[in-house]
Design a protein around this motif. Structure first.
Motif, mmCIF file in Angstrom:
data_model
loop_
_atom_site.group_PDB
_atom_site.id
_atom_site.type_symbol
_atom_site.label_atom_id
_atom_site.label_comp_id
_atom_site.label_asym_id
_atom_site.label_seq_id
_atom_site.Cartn_x
_atom_site.Cartn_y
_atom_site.Cartn_z
ATOM 1 N N PRO A 120 42.810 -27.782 6.023
ATOM 2 C CA PRO A 120 43.960 -27.339 5.220
ATOM 3 C C PRO A 120 45.283 -27.294 5.988
ATOM 4 O O PRO A 120 46.275 -26.836 5.441
ATOM 5 C CB PRO A 120 43.538 -25.935 4.780
ATOM 6 C CG PRO A 120 42.660 -25.453 5.878
ATOM 7 C CD PRO A 120 41.940 -26.660 6.399
ATOM 8 N N LYS A 121 45.297 -27.799 7.213
ATOM 9 C CA LYS A 121 46.563 -27.818 7.956
ATOM 10 C C LYS A 121 47.454 -28.947 7.449
ATOM 11 O O LYS A 121 46.960 -30.033 7.143
ATOM 12 C CB LYS A 121 46.288 -28.037 9.442
ATOM 13 C CG LYS A 121 45.875 -26.784 10.172
ATOM 14 C CD LYS A 121 45.833 -27.026 11.657
ATOM 15 C CE LYS A 121 45.824 -25.696 12.391
ATOM 16 N NZ LYS A 121 45.805 -25.883 13.828
ATOM 17 N N TYR A 122 48.707 -28.702 7.408
ATOM 18 C CA TYR A 122 49.725 -29.715 7.109
ATOM 19 C C TYR A 122 49.525 -30.445 5.782
ATOM 20 O O TYR A 122 49.367 -31.663 5.740
ATOM 21 C CB TYR A 122 49.843 -30.712 8.273
ATOM 22 C CG TYR A 122 50.067 -30.018 9.580
ATOM 23 C CD1 TYR A 122 51.254 -29.311 9.807
ATOM 24 C CD2 TYR A 122 49.093 -30.002 10.572
ATOM 25 C CE1 TYR A 122 51.451 -28.629 10.988
ATOM 26 C CE2 TYR A 122 49.286 -29.321 11.755
ATOM 27 C CZ TYR A 122 50.465 -28.633 11.960
ATOM 28 O OH TYR A 122 50.663 -27.953 13.125
ATOM 29 N N LYS A 123 49.517 -29.656 4.728
ATOM 30 C CA LYS A 123 49.542 -30.259 3.389
ATOM 31 C C LYS A 123 50.927 -30.858 3.174
ATOM 32 O O LYS A 123 51.881 -30.451 3.840
ATOM 33 C CB LYS A 123 49.280 -29.191 2.330
ATOM 34 C CG LYS A 123 47.906 -28.580 2.462
ATOM 35 C CD LYS A 123 47.726 -27.408 1.543
ATOM 36 C CE LYS A 123 46.335 -26.805 1.776
ATOM 37 N NZ LYS A 123 46.107 -25.583 1.027
ATOM 38 N N GLY A 124 51.051 -31.778 2.249
ATOM 39 C CA GLY A 124 52.374 -32.318 1.920
ATOM 40 C C GLY A 124 52.817 -33.415 2.864
ATOM 41 O O GLY A 124 51.996 -34.101 3.465
ATOM 42 N N LEU A 125 54.138 -33.551 3.015
ATOM 43 C CA LEU A 125 54.705 -34.691 3.751
ATOM 44 C C LEU A 125 54.939 -34.390 5.228
ATOM 45 O O LEU A 125 54.812 -33.246 5.670
ATOM 46 C CB LEU A 125 56.039 -35.102 3.089
ATOM 47 C CG LEU A 125 55.937 -35.582 1.637
ATOM 48 C CD1 LEU A 125 57.330 -35.835 1.065
ATOM 49 C CD2 LEU A 125 55.076 -36.829 1.520
ATOM 50 N N ASN A 126 55.324 -35.425 5.974
ATOM 51 C CA ASN A 126 55.699 -35.326 7.405
ATOM 52 C C ASN A 126 54.648 -34.626 8.260
ATOM 53 O O ASN A 126 54.991 -33.826 9.133
ATOM 54 C CB ASN A 126 57.047 -34.596 7.545
ATOM 55 C CG ASN A 126 58.131 -35.305 6.780
ATOM 56 O OD1 ASN A 126 58.241 -36.533 6.840
ATOM 57 N ND2 ASN A 126 58.921 -34.553 6.031
ATOM 58 N N THR A 127 53.415 -34.962 8.017
ATOM 59 C CA THR A 127 52.326 -34.268 8.706
ATOM 60 C C THR A 127 52.389 -34.461 10.228
ATOM 61 O O THR A 127 52.217 -33.506 10.980
ATOM 62 C CB THR A 127 50.961 -34.788 8.204
ATOM 63 O OG1 THR A 127 50.952 -36.197 8.354
ATOM 64 C CG2 THR A 127 50.744 -34.436 6.764
ATOM 65 N N ARG A 184 55.225 -32.525 11.992
ATOM 66 C CA ARG A 184 54.954 -31.087 12.069
ATOM 67 C C ARG A 184 53.854 -30.770 13.075
ATOM 68 O O ARG A 184 53.937 -29.793 13.813
ATOM 69 C CB ARG A 184 54.606 -30.550 10.674
ATOM 70 C CG ARG A 184 55.823 -30.504 9.744
ATOM 71 C CD ARG A 184 55.474 -29.865 8.415
ATOM 72 N NE ARG A 184 54.733 -30.752 7.554
ATOM 73 C CZ ARG A 184 53.783 -30.359 6.712
ATOM 74 N NH1 ARG A 184 53.443 -29.082 6.622
ATOM 75 N NH2 ARG A 184 53.183 -31.227 5.934
ATOM 76 N N ALA A 185 52.841 -31.632 13.120
ATOM 77 C CA ALA A 185 51.743 -31.407 14.071
ATOM 78 C C ALA A 185 52.265 -31.488 15.507
ATOM 79 O O ALA A 185 51.911 -30.668 16.357
ATOM 80 C CB ALA A 185 50.635 -32.425 13.845
ATOM 81 N N LEU A 186 53.139 -32.473 15.757
ATOM 82 C CA LEU A 186 53.690 -32.614 17.115
ATOM 83 C C LEU A 186 54.609 -31.444 17.456
ATOM 84 O O LEU A 186 54.564 -30.906 18.563
ATOM 85 C CB LEU A 186 54.459 -33.937 17.245
ATOM 86 C CG LEU A 186 53.607 -35.205 17.233
ATOM 87 C CD1 LEU A 186 54.481 -36.454 17.250
ATOM 88 C CD2 LEU A 186 52.631 -35.229 18.407
ATOM 89 N N LYS A 187 55.421 -31.043 16.489
ATOM 90 C CA LYS A 187 56.345 -29.931 16.706
ATOM 91 C C LYS A 187 55.583 -28.650 17.062
ATOM 92 O O LYS A 187 56.012 -27.853 17.895
ATOM 93 C CB LYS A 187 57.174 -29.721 15.432
ATOM 94 C CG LYS A 187 58.422 -28.923 15.678
ATOM 95 C CD LYS A 187 59.328 -28.882 14.476
ATOM 96 C CE LYS A 187 60.343 -27.773 14.699
ATOM 97 N NZ LYS A 187 60.672 -27.096 13.455
ATOM 98 N N ASN A 188 54.425 -28.498 16.448
ATOM 99 C CA ASN A 188 53.614 -27.298 16.709
ATOM 100 C C ASN A 188 52.708 -27.443 17.931
ATOM 101 O O ASN A 188 51.855 -26.590 18.169
ATOM 102 C CB ASN A 188 52.747 -26.965 15.492
ATOM 103 C CG ASN A 188 53.581 -26.393 14.370
ATOM 104 O OD1 ASN A 188 54.719 -25.979 14.574
ATOM 105 N ND2 ASN A 188 53.019 -26.375 13.178
ATOM 106 N N LYS A 189 52.900 -28.546 18.639
ATOM 107 C CA LYS A 189 52.106 -28.811 19.862
ATOM 108 C C LYS A 189 50.597 -28.720 19.629
ATOM 109 O O LYS A 189 49.843 -28.164 20.437
ATOM 110 C CB LYS A 189 52.531 -27.857 20.986
ATOM 111 C CG LYS A 189 54.024 -27.899 21.284
ATOM 112 C CD LYS A 189 54.300 -27.612 22.731
ATOM 113 C CE LYS A 189 55.761 -27.703 23.124
ATOM 114 N NZ LYS A 189 56.564 -28.697 22.432
ATOM 115 N N GLU A 190 50.184 -29.287 18.503
ATOM 116 C CA GLU A 190 48.751 -29.331 18.212
ATOM 117 C C GLU A 190 48.039 -30.206 19.239
ATOM 118 O O GLU A 190 48.600 -31.202 19.710
ATOM 119 C CB GLU A 190 48.515 -29.933 16.814
ATOM 120 C CG GLU A 190 49.051 -29.130 15.666
ATOM 121 C CD GLU A 190 48.197 -27.921 15.325
ATOM 122 O OE1 GLU A 190 47.147 -27.719 15.972
ATOM 123 O OE2 GLU A 190 48.602 -27.178 14.421
#
Ligand code: GRF
Length: 197
Positions: free
Chosen positions: A119-126, A129-135
């Motif tokens: 359920p992480k990063y629903k919607g656009l620009n996944t 956002r993942a990189l920004k959050n340092k996943e």
């Protein structure tokens, strides 16, 4: 198990808006003996979608509807799907949110692929956002479509490691190439079949 031939495979429509690389991989999969589905229709909301080219290459029917009047477009799509005996819908980069009414008509018969570990990063620009959050990890998910965006029951996921110097582009590429394997695998799973290599 008896081999599935073109005539007894489950007739499937793929909905696209863009490049259609998942569409291409689904078509290739559908042409294998092991596939429980055949791709019989391509629907797009975008007449310029590059993926529409696969309609000509693989001789698959296609229709484009603007979806500007969503209710009208959806009722036309439903009519066509019914007329063509379509029993399964695969959303593959389809950039419109389909209505509850439409989903109700195909309840449990609509699949989607999403470029994140839902359920992480629903919607656009996944990827952004993942990189920004340092996943440390990202990936892709195939799931059933329900009334809430990117929230239906998960069928399969593929996890991939995010490298230190990963860019949005490199991550998108890596995830997309996994998507091409995951979608067919997820379809085999819902039909209780296994991939033959
Ligand atoms: C894929 O990343 C898919 O997960 C997302 O949109 C992209 C579509 O790519 N929903 P393509 O059109 O299949 O190449």
């Amino acid at each position: 198990m008896a081999q599935l031939t073109g005539s007894n495979k489950v007739k499937t429509a793929v909905f696209i808006s863009g490049k259609g690389s998942n569409l291409k991989s689904l078509i290739k999969f559908s042409l294998t003996k092991n596939s429980p589905i055949s791709i019989d229709f391509i629907i797009s909301n975008n007449s310029k979608a590059k993926g529409l080219i696969y309609s000509n290459i693989f001789k698959i029917k296609k229709k484009v509807f603007s979806f500007k009047d969503q209710k009208l477009s959806e009722s036309k799509v439903l009519y066509i799907l019914k007329k063509n005996n379509i029993k399964l819908i695969c959303l593959a980069g389809f950039m419109k949110i389909i209505s509850k009414n439409f989903i109700r008509k195909f309840k449990g018969k609509i699949l989607n692929i999403h470029p994140s570990l839902l359920p992480k990063y629903k919607g656009l620009n996944t990827h952004k956002r993942a990189l920004k959050n340092k996943e440390k990890y990202s990936g892709c998910t195939v799931h059933f479509v329900n009334f809430k965006l990117d929230s239906g029951k998960i069928i399969l996921q593929k996890k991939i490691k995010i490298k230190k110097n990963e860019t949005e582009n490199s991550l998108a590429k890596k995830v997309l190439s996994q998507e091409h394997k995951l979608y067919p695998k997820a379809i085999l799973k819902i039909f209780n079949l296994q991939r033959k290599s």
